[in-house]
Design an enzyme around this catalytic site. Structure first.
Site, PDB file in Angstrom:
ATOM      1  CE  LYS A  91       5.248  16.545 -15.263  1.00 59.43           C
ATOM      2  NZ  LYS A  91       5.324  15.284 -15.946  1.00 59.43           N
TER       3      LYS A  91
ATOM      4  CG  HIS B 161       0.977  13.554 -24.347  1.00 59.57           C
ATOM      5  ND1 HIS B 161       1.612  14.718 -24.722  1.00 59.57           N
ATOM      6  CD2 HIS B 161       1.854  12.908 -23.532  1.00 59.57           C
ATOM      7  CE1 HIS B 161       2.806  14.777 -24.145  1.00 59.57           C
ATOM      8  NE2 HIS B 161       2.986  13.690 -23.424  1.00 59.57           N
TER       9      HIS B 161
ATOM     10  CG  ASN C 236      -1.815  14.996 -20.828  1.00 61.04           C
ATOM     11  OD1 ASN C 236      -0.776  14.403 -20.578  1.00 61.04           O
ATOM     12  ND2 ASN C 236      -2.797  15.131 -19.952  1.00 61.04           N
TER      13      ASN C 236
ATOM     14  CD  GLU D 121       6.736  14.592 -23.501  1.00 59.26           C
ATOM     15  OE1 GLU D 121       6.019  15.617 -23.468  1.00 59.26           O
ATOM     16  OE2 GLU D 121       6.270  13.432 -23.404  1.00 59.26           O
TER      17      GLU D 121
ATOM     18  NE  ARG E 280      -4.090  -2.033   1.766  1.00 60.19           N
ATOM     19  CZ  ARG E 280      -4.080  -3.071   2.601  1.00 60.19           C
ATOM     20  NH1 ARG E 280      -3.263  -3.090   3.619  1.00 60.19           N
ATOM     21  NH2 ARG E 280      -4.889  -4.065   2.407  1.00 60.19           N
TER      22      ARG E 280
ATOM     23  CG  HIS F 265       6.001   9.021 -24.896  1.00 62.71           C
ATOM     24  ND1 HIS F 265       4.633   8.841 -24.910  1.00 62.71           N
ATOM     25  CD2 HIS F 265       6.218  10.172 -24.193  1.00 62.71           C
ATOM     26  CE1 HIS F 265       4.050   9.827 -24.244  1.00 62.71           C
ATOM     27  NE2 HIS F 265       4.991  10.657 -23.791  1.00 62.71           N
TER      28      HIS F 265
ATOM     29  CG  HIS G 214      -1.024   8.449 -25.118  1.00 62.09           C
ATOM     30  ND1 HIS G 214      -1.612   8.887 -23.959  1.00 62.09           N
ATOM     31  CD2 HIS G 214       0.304   8.641 -24.937  1.00 62.09           C
ATOM     32  CE1 HIS G 214      -0.679   9.327 -23.121  1.00 62.09           C
ATOM     33  NE2 HIS G 214       0.484   9.205 -23.709  1.00 62.09           N
TER      34      HIS G 214
ATOM     35  CE  LYS H 201      -0.681  12.913 -15.600  1.00 70.41           C
ATOM     36  NZ  LYS H 201      -1.026  13.309 -16.979  1.00 70.41           N
TER      37      LYS H 201
ATOM     38  CD  GLU I  15      -4.127  15.247 -16.710  1.00 70.96           C
ATOM     39  OE1 GLU I  15      -2.931  14.930 -16.586  1.00 70.96           O
ATOM     40  OE2 GLU I  15      -4.853  14.830 -17.614  1.00 70.96           O
TER      41      GLU I  15
ATOM     42  NE  ARG J 264       0.420  16.103 -14.007  1.00 74.92           N
ATOM     43  CZ  ARG J 264       1.136  15.395 -13.165  1.00 74.92           C
ATOM     44  NH1 ARG J 264       0.943  15.527 -11.868  1.00 74.92           N
ATOM     45  NH2 ARG J 264       2.065  14.552 -13.602  1.00 74.92           N
TER      46      ARG J 264
HETATM   47  P1  NAD Z   1      12.669   4.614 -22.239  1.00 72.29           P
HETATM   48  O1  NAD Z   1      12.521   4.551 -20.794  1.00 72.29           O
HETATM   49  O2  NAD Z   1      12.185   3.463 -23.056  1.00 72.29           O
HETATM   50  O3  NAD Z   1      14.192   4.896 -22.589  1.00 72.29           O
HETATM   51  C1  NAD Z   1      14.576   4.995 -23.928  1.00 72.29           C
HETATM   52  C2  NAD Z   1      15.763   4.073 -24.261  1.00 72.29           C
HETATM   53  O4  NAD Z   1      16.961   4.667 -23.775  1.00 72.29           O
HETATM   54  C3  NAD Z   1      15.669   2.702 -23.628  1.00 72.29           C
HETATM   55  O5  NAD Z   1      16.183   1.753 -24.534  1.00 72.29           O
HETATM   56  C4  NAD Z   1      16.598   2.831 -22.430  1.00 72.29           C
HETATM   57  O6  NAD Z   1      17.124   1.602 -21.989  1.00 72.29           O
HETATM   58  C5  NAD Z   1      17.672   3.707 -22.985  1.00 72.29           C
HETATM   59  N1  NAD Z   1      18.440   4.496 -22.036  1.00 72.29           N
HETATM   60  C6  NAD Z   1      18.008   5.086 -20.909  1.00 72.29           C
HETATM   61  N2  NAD Z   1      18.968   5.863 -20.392  1.00 72.29           N
HETATM   62  C7  NAD Z   1      20.049   5.730 -21.182  1.00 72.29           C
HETATM   63  C8  NAD Z   1      21.339   6.287 -21.176  1.00 72.29           C
HETATM   64  N3  NAD Z   1      21.696   7.196 -20.269  1.00 72.29           N
HETATM   65  N4  NAD Z   1      22.199   5.910 -22.125  1.00 72.29           N
HETATM   66  C9  NAD Z   1      21.817   5.020 -23.081  1.00 72.29           C
HETATM   67  N5  NAD Z   1      20.605   4.500 -23.174  1.00 72.29           N
HETATM   68  C10 NAD Z   1      19.729   4.848 -22.233  1.00 72.29           C
HETATM   69  O7  NAD Z   1      11.936   5.912 -22.849  1.00 72.29           O
HETATM   70  P2  NAD Z   1      11.794   7.410 -22.339  1.00 72.29           P
HETATM   71  O8  NAD Z   1      11.681   8.206 -23.565  1.00 72.29           O
HETATM   72  O9  NAD Z   1      12.785   7.751 -21.315  1.00 72.29           O
HETATM   73  O10 NAD Z   1      10.389   7.392 -21.593  1.00 72.29           O
HETATM   74  C11 NAD Z   1       9.206   7.120 -22.297  1.00 72.29           C
HETATM   75  C12 NAD Z   1       8.172   6.650 -21.307  1.00 72.29           C
HETATM   76  O11 NAD Z   1       7.911   7.705 -20.365  1.00 72.29           O
HETATM   77  C13 NAD Z   1       6.862   6.292 -21.940  1.00 72.29           C
HETATM   78  O12 NAD Z   1       6.396   5.077 -21.400  1.00 72.29           O
HETATM   79  C14 NAD Z   1       5.940   7.426 -21.549  1.00 72.29           C
HETATM   80  O13 NAD Z   1       4.604   7.026 -21.454  1.00 72.29           O
HETATM   81  C15 NAD Z   1       6.497   7.806 -20.216  1.00 72.29           C
HETATM   82  N6  NAD Z   1       6.192   9.192 -19.811  1.00 72.29           N
HETATM   83  C16 NAD Z   1       5.701   9.387 -18.570  1.00 72.29           C
HETATM   84  C17 NAD Z   1       5.450  10.659 -18.130  1.00 72.29           C
HETATM   85  C18 NAD Z   1       4.970  10.876 -16.719  1.00 72.29           C
HETATM   86  O14 NAD Z   1       4.579  11.994 -16.388  1.00 72.29           O
HETATM   87  N7  NAD Z   1       5.036   9.875 -15.872  1.00 72.29           N
HETATM   88  C19 NAD Z   1       5.679  11.764 -18.956  1.00 72.29           C
HETATM   89  C20 NAD Z   1       6.196  11.529 -20.230  1.00 72.29           C
HETATM   90  C21 NAD Z   1       6.445  10.230 -20.646  1.00 72.29           C
HETATM   91  N1  GLY Z   2       3.275  14.145 -18.940  1.00 70.17           N
HETATM   92  C1  GLY Z   2       2.035  14.657 -18.507  1.00 70.17           C
HETATM   93  C2  GLY Z   2       1.958  14.944 -17.041  1.00 70.17           C
HETATM   94  O1  GLY Z   2       2.860  14.693 -16.289  1.00 70.17           O
HETATM   95  O2  GLY Z   2       0.951  15.413 -16.593  1.00 70.17           O
END
Ligand code: NAD
Ligand code: GLY
Length: 368
Positions: A231, A252, A249, A189, A125, A269, A256, A147, A241, A245
């Site tokens: 942010k 997005h 998006n 982003e 939890r 992404h 998505h 998130k 949100e 907030r």
């Molecule tokens: P990812 O986590 O898949 O990383 C991209 C690639 O880079 C992967 O292959 C990873 O292993 C590699 N990598 C990571 N760090 C590295 C480094 N320093 N050197 C070499 N390779 C490295 O993708 P991302 O773009 O970081 O994140 C995308 C995800 O984030 C999506 O799932 C998206 O939905 C999510 N997201 C969440 C939020 C939120 O608010 N929580 C906001 C935006 C995106």
């Molecule tokens: N990436 C959208 C949010 O954090 O609200």
């Protein structure tokens, strides 16, 4: 480097009352961070993946010599951001008898951050977690704001929770190992902040395109800090949100749809967000809110950071409409979209005309 070009910014706080936390940004954060200070108990589980662990796991583990550290290394890829992979984290926690005093550390990009945060939100939890983001996208966006979640085959990020980390530690030097395509995806982003509410930053990004693509450390640090400031401000005003907030998006809902259509194995992404933002910009233009020259400026900035601006050729407007119907911003059966009144002026609307939406999608999918 002239300081007028890269103004210094004070340390950042995400202001959420007793759940407030700091974002530490610097080029040597992993070398000098006092990581243990943010961890109350003795138990720690580092969650990373098979790409990032060989690069940075040892450095992070060395910072935790006074803790009992376990590690779980997950498969790498958006297609593994699901409940099955999440279960590997829970299994490790249970096998190693982690109790409620444990702390999870997310070491990786947004996929690792979102999954670790969700595991932390739900294990017994709720236990503490820390974000150590290692991609540009995760440093400017996903590690901040709480998130967390995983994908479902029927929809992106459909299972999750709002759950804030105890600290975010951003070592900009980790970007040295990031492939170019991933770097550009993160820029989508960054550009988003300029488009939604920070026009001066958008201009700065246009002017500093070369420095950023060449990963000039000062330019990069400034872009990351300014993104996190944007942010943090929005999250502090609307954590879950209920209102403002949602503008984070921008692009997005369309993006998505692309990711889900491709079963999380095609566009990155950030690439999907870039394409989605250009569709949202076209729609805003067709609705009479955005001038043609601003629309072209939006396309140009994404292109200049080596990002795609058109959807995968196999996708039709019908595919988009079907997938967008399951977006989290659908309320009472009505889709809400983030649109632009101008550069730096995003707003959320469910009052758009279906005709403008279809026109924008037909245009994007080459159906006009
Ligand atoms: P990812 O986590 O898949 O990383 C991209 C690639 O880079 C992967 O292959 C990873 O292993 C590699 N990598 C990571 N760090 C590295 C480094 N320093 N050197 C070499 N390779 C490295 O993708 P991302 O773009 O970081 O994140 C995308 C995800 O984030 C999506 O799932 C998206 O939905 C999510 N997201 C969440 C939020 C939120 O608010 N929580 C906001 C935006 C995106
Ligand atoms: N990436 C959208 C949010 O954090 O609200």
């Amino acid at each position: 480097m002239p300081t007028t070009n890269y103004p210094q910014i004070d340390p950042l706080i995400v202001d959420l009352g007793d759940r407030s936390y700091s974002i530490f940004i610097g080029s040597q954060q992993l070398a000098y961070s006092d990581l243990s200070v943010h961890i109350k108990g003795k138990q720690v589980l580092i969650v990373s993946n098979e790409t990032v662990a060989p690069l940075y796991l040892e450095t992070v583990t060395n910072l935790l010599h006074d803790k009992h550290v376990d590690v779980v290394v997950l498969p790498d890829g958006e297609q593994y951001k699901n409940l099955d992979t999440l279960n590997l984290i829970f299994t490790k926690l249970l096998e190693q008898k982690h109790d409620r005093g444990t702390t999870l550390i997310a070491l990786g990009g947004g996929v690792i951050g979102d999954m670790t945060g969700f595991a932390a939100a739900t294990y017994q939890r709720g236990v503490a977690f820390i974000q150590i983001p290692t991609t540009l996208l995760s440093q400017v966006d996903s590690s901040v704001g709480g998130k967390t979640g995983v994908n479902h085959v029927l929809g992106k990020n459909m299972l999750g929770a709002f759950y804030q980390p105890k600290a975010v530690i951003i070592d900009t030097q980790t970007l040295d190992s990031l492939p170019q395509r991933q770097f550009s995806a993160g820029m989508a982003e960054v550009i988003k902040y300029g488009l939604i509410s920070d026009y001066a930053f958008l201009q700065w990004l246009e002017q500093n395109n070369d420095s950023l693509l060449n990963r000039n450390p000062e330019a990069l640090r400034y872009a990351i800090e300014r993104s996190c400031i944007n942010k943090a401000k929005i999250v502090s005003a609307d954590e879950t949100e209920q209102g403002v907030r949602a503008i984070l998006n921008l692009g997005h809902t369309f993006g998505h749809a692309i990711e889900t259509f491709q079963q999380y194995q095609g566009s990155l992404h950030g690439e999907a967000v870039a394409i989605g933002t250009v569709i949202a910009a076209h729609m805003s233009h067709f609705a009479g809110w955005l001038s043609k020259s601003d629309l072209h400026r939006i396309q140009s900035i994404f292109r200049s950071f080596l990002l795609p601006v058109t959807p995968p050729v196999e996708m039709t407007s019908t595919d988009f409409l079907a997938l967008m119907g399951r977006d989290k911003k659908v309320m009472d059966g009505r889709l809400r979209l983030v649109l632009l009144k101008g550069l730096g002026q995003a707003f959320v609307s469910s009052e758009f005309s279906q005709e403008d939406l279809e026109l924008a999608l037909n245009n994007a999918c080459g159906e006009l």
